[in-house]
Design a protein around this motif. Structure first.
Motif, mmCIF file in Angstrom:
data_model
loop_
_atom_site.group_PDB
_atom_site.id
_atom_site.type_symbol
_atom_site.label_atom_id
_atom_site.label_comp_id
_atom_site.label_asym_id
_atom_site.label_seq_id
_atom_site.Cartn_x
_atom_site.Cartn_y
_atom_site.Cartn_z
ATOM 1 N N PRO A 1 0.825 -1.216 0.000
ATOM 2 C CA PRO A 1 0.000 0.000 0.000
ATOM 3 C C PRO A 1 0.860 1.268 0.000
ATOM 4 N N THR A 2 0.653 2.112 -1.012
ATOM 5 C CA THR A 2 1.469 3.315 -1.178
ATOM 6 C C THR A 2 0.598 4.450 -1.694
ATOM 7 N N PRO A 3 0.295 5.444 -0.877
ATOM 8 C CA PRO A 3 -0.499 6.572 -1.376
ATOM 9 C C PRO A 3 0.285 7.354 -2.426
ATOM 10 N N ALA A 4 -0.433 7.988 -3.342
ATOM 11 C CA ALA A 4 0.252 8.684 -4.441
ATOM 12 C C ALA A 4 -0.658 9.723 -5.064
ATOM 13 N N ILE A 5 -0.034 10.691 -5.720
ATOM 14 C CA ILE A 5 -0.745 11.723 -6.469
ATOM 15 C C ILE A 5 0.115 12.115 -7.656
ATOM 16 N N GLY A 6 -0.526 12.513 -8.763
ATOM 17 C CA GLY A 6 0.240 12.904 -9.945
ATOM 18 C C GLY A 6 -0.607 13.701 -10.919
ATOM 19 N N PHE A 7 0.010 14.072 -12.031
ATOM 20 C CA PHE A 7 -0.694 14.813 -13.079
ATOM 21 C C PHE A 7 -0.008 14.557 -14.405
ATOM 22 N N ALA A 8 -0.697 14.905 -15.480
ATOM 23 C CA ALA A 8 -0.110 14.906 -16.819
ATOM 24 C C ALA A 8 -0.481 16.206 -17.507
ATOM 25 N N LEU A 9 0.451 16.723 -18.285
ATOM 26 C CA LEU A 9 0.289 17.992 -18.995
ATOM 27 C C LEU A 9 0.420 17.727 -20.480
ATOM 28 N N GLY A 10 -0.569 18.150 -21.265
ATOM 29 C CA GLY A 10 -0.536 17.933 -22.708
ATOM 30 C C GLY A 10 0.297 18.991 -23.414
ATOM 31 N N LEU A 11 1.380 18.561 -24.043
ATOM 32 C CA LEU A 11 2.296 19.530 -24.653
ATOM 33 C C LEU A 11 1.697 20.195 -25.891
ATOM 34 N N GLU A 12 0.945 19.440 -26.708
ATOM 35 C CA GLU A 12 0.337 20.071 -27.880
ATOM 36 C C GLU A 12 -0.586 21.210 -27.457
ATOM 37 N N ARG A 13 -1.400 20.957 -26.453
ATOM 38 C CA ARG A 13 -2.328 22.000 -26.003
ATOM 39 C C ARG A 13 -1.576 23.162 -25.366
ATOM 40 N N LEU A 14 -0.533 22.852 -24.617
ATOM 41 C CA LEU A 14 0.259 23.925 -24.017
ATOM 42 C C LEU A 14 0.883 24.793 -25.094
ATOM 43 N N LEU A 15 1.453 24.175 -26.137
ATOM 44 C CA LEU A 15 2.072 24.974 -27.208
ATOM 45 C C LEU A 15 1.026 25.766 -27.979
ATOM 46 N N ASP A 16 -0.166 25.184 -28.177
ATOM 47 C CA ASP A 16 -1.252 25.926 -28.823
ATOM 48 C C ASP A 16 -1.639 27.140 -27.979
ATOM 49 N N LEU A 17 -1.693 26.955 -26.668
ATOM 50 C CA LEU A 17 -2.066 28.058 -25.786
ATOM 51 C C LEU A 17 -0.997 29.142 -25.794
ATOM 52 N N LEU A 18 0.266 28.751 -25.777
ATOM 53 C CA LEU A 18 1.347 29.732 -25.849
ATOM 54 C C LEU A 18 1.265 30.535 -27.146
ATOM 55 N N ALA A 19 0.998 29.830 -28.249
ATOM 56 C CA ALA A 19 0.887 30.530 -29.539
ATOM 57 C C ALA A 19 -0.309 31.475 -29.543
ATOM 58 N N ALA A 20 -1.437 31.022 -28.967
ATOM 59 C CA ALA A 20 -2.651 31.853 -28.952
ATOM 60 C C ALA A 20 -2.457 33.114 -28.136
ATOM 61 N N THR A 21 -1.579 33.067 -27.147
ATOM 62 C CA THR A 21 -1.342 34.243 -26.302
ATOM 63 C C THR A 21 -0.078 35.000 -26.697
ATOM 64 N N GLY A 22 0.539 34.607 -27.819
ATOM 65 C CA GLY A 22 1.684 35.344 -28.343
ATOM 66 C C GLY A 22 2.979 35.129 -27.600
ATOM 67 N N ILE A 23 3.114 34.004 -26.888
ATOM 68 C CA ILE A 23 4.327 33.723 -26.127
ATOM 69 C C ILE A 23 5.183 32.711 -26.889
ATOM 70 N N ASP A 24 6.438 33.043 -27.098
ATOM 71 C CA ASP A 24 7.388 32.129 -27.731
ATOM 72 C C ASP A 24 8.399 31.687 -26.667
ATOM 73 N N PRO A 25 8.328 30.417 -26.229
ATOM 74 C CA PRO A 25 9.227 29.971 -25.163
ATOM 75 C C PRO A 25 10.609 29.551 -25.652
ATOM 76 N N SER A 26 10.896 29.751 -26.929
ATOM 77 C CA SER A 26 12.192 29.339 -27.474
ATOM 78 C C SER A 26 13.331 29.980 -26.703
ATOM 79 N N VAL A 27 14.377 29.225 -26.513
ATOM 80 C CA VAL A 27 15.596 29.742 -25.880
ATOM 81 C C VAL A 27 16.529 30.202 -26.997
ATOM 82 N N ALA A 28 16.772 31.509 -27.058
ATOM 83 C CA ALA A 28 17.575 32.057 -28.162
ATOM 84 C C ALA A 28 19.021 31.575 -28.081
ATOM 85 N N ARG A 29 19.557 31.220 -29.229
ATOM 86 C CA ARG A 29 20.971 30.841 -29.333
ATOM 87 C C ARG A 29 21.631 31.697 -30.401
ATOM 88 N N SER A 30 22.831 32.164 -30.094
ATOM 89 C CA SER A 30 23.599 32.902 -31.084
ATOM 90 C C SER A 30 24.105 31.935 -32.150
#
Length: 428
Positions: free
Chosen positions: A298-327
């Motif tokens: 017996p082991t109590p537990a809690i967790g979650f999952a985050l959908g990356l496609e939906r997260l990226l769609d939401l970032l795009a819809a709000t104009g946020i680009d999370p890219s890490v710039a590289r020279s």
């Protein structure tokens, strides 16, 4: 005529133009997970079908209609993983990871469900998930939910709303299930086909129906919070108090039940109005009996999952680009001895700590054409090696994005310092 080969429907290519946004979002999420003490676990794509039938529930839509299941050459039934929690629990039991202390794990990768493809819902989709084992206390629930709230702050996202509920103990859910069945049986004719099927097997799932024609009927159904046992009610009230203290805003949604059979007590979802019907971006809950159900202690537990496609769609819809710039630096040279020296220079630059991206021009053409290709490649800096530079052990550094033409010929050991100085001098 040979037919044109294409990707499987609902399974999409991630092209180079999109990869930096994905990588940037993933790196930011992983950094938050590390700060909370979560360690990565990497899981197989294939698991025994029995694992998901026993954990998700044999009468859920996922097991009944959505899993990619097949017999291998040995006649064993295997399934492409439709979610990650079951595999994490299986791995924890198999490798003896549940030893009484808190165990914090995270995973990332593709999942597979045979659904009707639409925006935000694909047959191959990607998740980042986290699971914590070893405590039944509401303080752990609050910490995990607060960590997901930190995700949005890290990404600069607003407009996500937290919904929470408690499913209570197994006994409380059983009593509520009977009450719910009685209610919906009295309205059997008003139920759609899916809800009629769920009525005898998993009536709580009717509460999660997205059919707008059922909204009034579901709204009048008996409420789960009214049937909570005393322990679950105290657990949930404590969680709400803790979230208030942490400044995490939420709404109690008594119809929130989640789609997997293993959940009990705390469940939660982060939802948005910016993505249409597929508004759930991150969801999870407590599953205190699952480890024991699969043969572990017996082991109590809690967790979650985050959908990356939906997260990226939401970032795009709000104009946020999370890219890490590289020279990007681009080495150009004349053929012969200069080309060999240019190869050596590029290799040395790539070997230095915190090196930029260094591209080498391998096509023919004069300096002008090579500079044009450097500009097309998005380079910030051109490093030019000609006969004069070869003879003097120098390199010409040219800024390609400066407001006015800027270049200097310097010793090769001074390239980074020169780039930094010229960039600073040419900042708008």
């Amino acid at each position: 005529m040979t037919s044109k080969l294409q990707a499987v429907r609902g399974m999409n290519d991630l092209l180079p133009v999109a990869s930096p946004r994905w990588r940037g979002a993933e790196q930011r999420l992983q950094a938050v997970l590390a700060r909370y003490g979560y360690e990565e676990i990497r899981l197989p794509l294939l698991e025994p079908t029995e694992l998901f039938a026993r954990t998700i529930g044999e009468v859920t839509d996922i097991v009944e209609k959505e899993m990619y299941t097949f017999l291998d050459r040995n006649g064993d039934s295997l399934t492409l993983r439709p979610e990650g929690t079951a595999g994490v629990v299986r791995a924890g039991i198999e490798h003896g990871l549940f030893q009484g202390q808190l165990l914090r794990l995270w995973y990332q990768g593709p999942m597979f469900r045979h659904e009707r493809p639409q925006r935000g819902r694909y047959r191959q989709f990607h998740q980042i998930g986290a699971e914590c084992f070893g405590s039944a206390e509401p303080e752990l629930d609050a910490e995990l939910i607060a960590m997901t709230a930190q995700f949005w702050r890290e990404l600069g996202l607003t407009g996500l709303h937290l919904q929470i509920n408690s499913l209570g103990s197994r006994e409380a859910r059983a009593a509520y299930r009977e009450r719910l069945q009685t209610y919906f049986r009295d309205h059997h004719a008003a139920l759609d086909t899916d809800s009629q099927r769920r009525l005898e097997t998993n009536p709580l799932r009717i509460l999660d129906s997205k059919n707008p024609d059922l909204a009034a009927l579901i709204g009048a159904a008996p409420s789960l919070p009214e049937h909570l046992d005393a322990g679950s009610r105290a657990h949930f009230e404590r969680l709400c108090t803790l979230l208030d203290g942490l400044g995490v805003a939420y709404t109690v949604n008594p119809r929130l039940v989640r789609g997997l059979d293993y959940y009990g007590r705390t469940v939660f979802e982060w939802v948005t109005d910016a993505l249409g019907a597929q508004g759930t971006v991150c969801a999870g809950g407590r599953y205190d009996t699952l480890v024991e159900q699969l043969g572990g202690r017996p082991t109590p537990a809690i967790g979650f999952a985050l959908g990356l496609e939906r997260l990226l769609d939401l970032l795009a819809a709000t104009g946020i680009d999370p890219s890490v710039a590289r020279s990007v630096w681009y080495v150009v040279s004349t053929p012969g001895a200069c080309r060999m020296q240019a190869l050596s220079l590029a290799q040395r630059l790539r070997s230095e700590p915190d090196a930029p991206t260094v591209l080498m021009d391998h096509a023919s053409g004069n300096f002008g054409k090579q500079i044009q290709r450097a500009d097309k490649a998005g380079a910030d800096v051109a490093l030019i090696l000609g006969e004069d530079e070869l003879a003097t052990g120098t390199v010409t550094v040219r800024l390609l994005r400066a407001a006015r033409p800027t270049q200097e010929t310097v010793p090769q050991a001074s390239i980074q310092a020169t780039v930094n100085r010229l960039a600073a001098e040419n900042c708008p």
